[in-house]
Design an enzyme around this catalytic site. Structure first.
Site, PDB file in Angstrom:
ATOM      1  N   ARG A  38     -52.047   3.255  83.430  1.00  0.00           N
ATOM      2  CA  ARG A  38     -52.270   4.571  84.028  1.00  0.00           C
ATOM      3  C   ARG A  38     -51.698   5.720  83.190  1.00  0.00           C
ATOM      4  NH1 ARG A  38     -55.203   1.604  85.666  1.00  0.00           N
ATOM      5  NH2 ARG A  38     -55.693   0.995  87.795  1.00  0.00           N
ATOM      6  N   SER A  53     -55.444   7.332  94.881  1.00  0.00           N
ATOM      7  CA  SER A  53     -54.192   6.577  94.824  1.00  0.00           C
ATOM      8  C   SER A  53     -53.046   7.499  94.436  1.00  0.00           C
ATOM      9  CB  SER A  53     -54.336   5.452  93.804  1.00  0.00           C
ATOM     10  OG  SER A  53     -53.170   4.671  93.747  1.00  0.00           O
ATOM     11  N   GLU A  74     -48.945   9.080  90.645  1.00  0.00           N
ATOM     12  CA  GLU A  74     -50.173   8.948  89.876  1.00  0.00           C
ATOM     13  C   GLU A  74     -50.972  10.242  89.971  1.00  0.00           C
ATOM     14  OE1 GLU A  74     -54.101   6.073  89.942  1.00  0.00           O
ATOM     15  OE2 GLU A  74     -52.153   5.166  90.307  1.00  0.00           O
TER      16      GLU A  74
END
Length: 307
Positions: free
Chosen positions: A180, A229, A299
């Protein structure tokens, strides 16, 4: 309170600019959470050359922020100072097939459209993009992935413009992908990407996309005002399980709530402020840390200043 209008200064510095400059442009309507204050200046470049021209002429003391579809983003209630760049239109929104089972896509292209284009071309390996609610620019920056695939698996190269107005092409190795995230220079605004597919059976690819769609609809609150998310999965754990174990499912602050359906999603139930959503996320982080010792990392990107 609105920001100072600096459009005359920018036009004086860059008189041949072709893109659109808007002062004190509200950002809430451009984010999936539907919250946040204005951009001091919102710039939509006409094309890559126009973007490079502005960046080359813009005084160094003026901050630059780039936003995409607003799917994985909180804009704080005080707004974003400086110039906010949003890529849109044909110049950044096209997809083309190239030799060697490759696709080139502009960075304003939604991830799902890349998946569809790959399926239309009978190219396997890109169906996972069907499950990512964002655009290619964000996917490059954060190595977006879902359902067993990540951007690092399929990227050949990315093209972009630096803060100084230089146009560069970065190889896969230059991107420095990890979970990520990437180590690509923070000042680069990506404009296009080249992806590697592989020959596949179209029916099988479409079936895989349908599986991804069904799984996402069954597990995620995709019809809510959400940013996707919220936290990265920590090493050795899953964020949603840690949040649930800390008793945060359904937790509320103001108009913001931890989703009952999937507790790694925050939602705007109506009337939430950016401060409500970010504050709820920080409370979740605190409770998870106290309960399990794990430290969750955002995130979702958070931009701008508090009101």
């Amino acid at each position: 309170m609105p920001f100072q209008d600096i459009t005359p200064d920018i036009r004086a510095a860059a008189p041949e600019l072709r893109g659109r400059l808007l002062a004190n442009q509200e950002m809430a309507g451009l984010t999936w959470f539907r919250v946040g204050g204005p951009a001091q200046i919102l710039f939509t470049p006409a094309d890559e050359a126009d973007l490079a021209y502005l960046l080359g002429k813009l005084p160094a003391e003026i901050p630059v922020t780039v936003v995409g579809l607003g799917s994985n983003l909180i804009v704080r209630d005080g707004g974003i100072p400086g110039v906010v760049i949003r890529l849109a239109g044909k110049a950044f929104g096209e997809i083309a097939r190239e030799d060697g089972d490759r696709l080139r896509a502009g960075t304003a292209v939604p991830d799902v459209k890349v998946a569809r284009a790959a399926a239309d071309a009978s190219l396997a390996g890109l169906a996972f993009y069907r499950g990512i609610p964002g655009c290619i620019g964000g996917a490059l920056r954060m190595n977006a992935g879902a359902h067993g695939g990540e951007t690092t698996d399929v990227l050949v190269e990315a093209r972009g413009v630096t803060r100084k107005g230089e146009i560069l092409t970065l190889s896969h190795a230059d991107m420095g992908f990890s979970y990520r995230s990437s180590t690509a220079p923070a000042d680069i605004i990506f404009t296009s990407a080249l992806f590697q597919g592989r020959p596949g059976d179209q029916a099988a690819i479409l079936a895989e996309m349908e599986r991804v769609t069904s799984a996402r609809e069954a597990a995620q609150p995709i019809k809510e005002r959400t940013g996707g998310s919220t936290f990265k999965n920590p090493e050795g754990g899953k964020a949603w399980q840690l949040i649930d174990a800390a008793g945060c499912r359904g937790l509320r602050i103001g108009g913001a709530q931890v989703s009952e359906m999937h507790c790694n999603f925050l939602i705007n139930t109506g009337g939430a402020t950016a401060a409500d959503i970010e504050g709820l996320g920080e409370e979740v982080r605190r409770r998870v840390k106290d309960n399990s010792g794990y430290e969750l990392h955002w995130e979702i990107k958070r931009l701008g200043v508090a009101a």
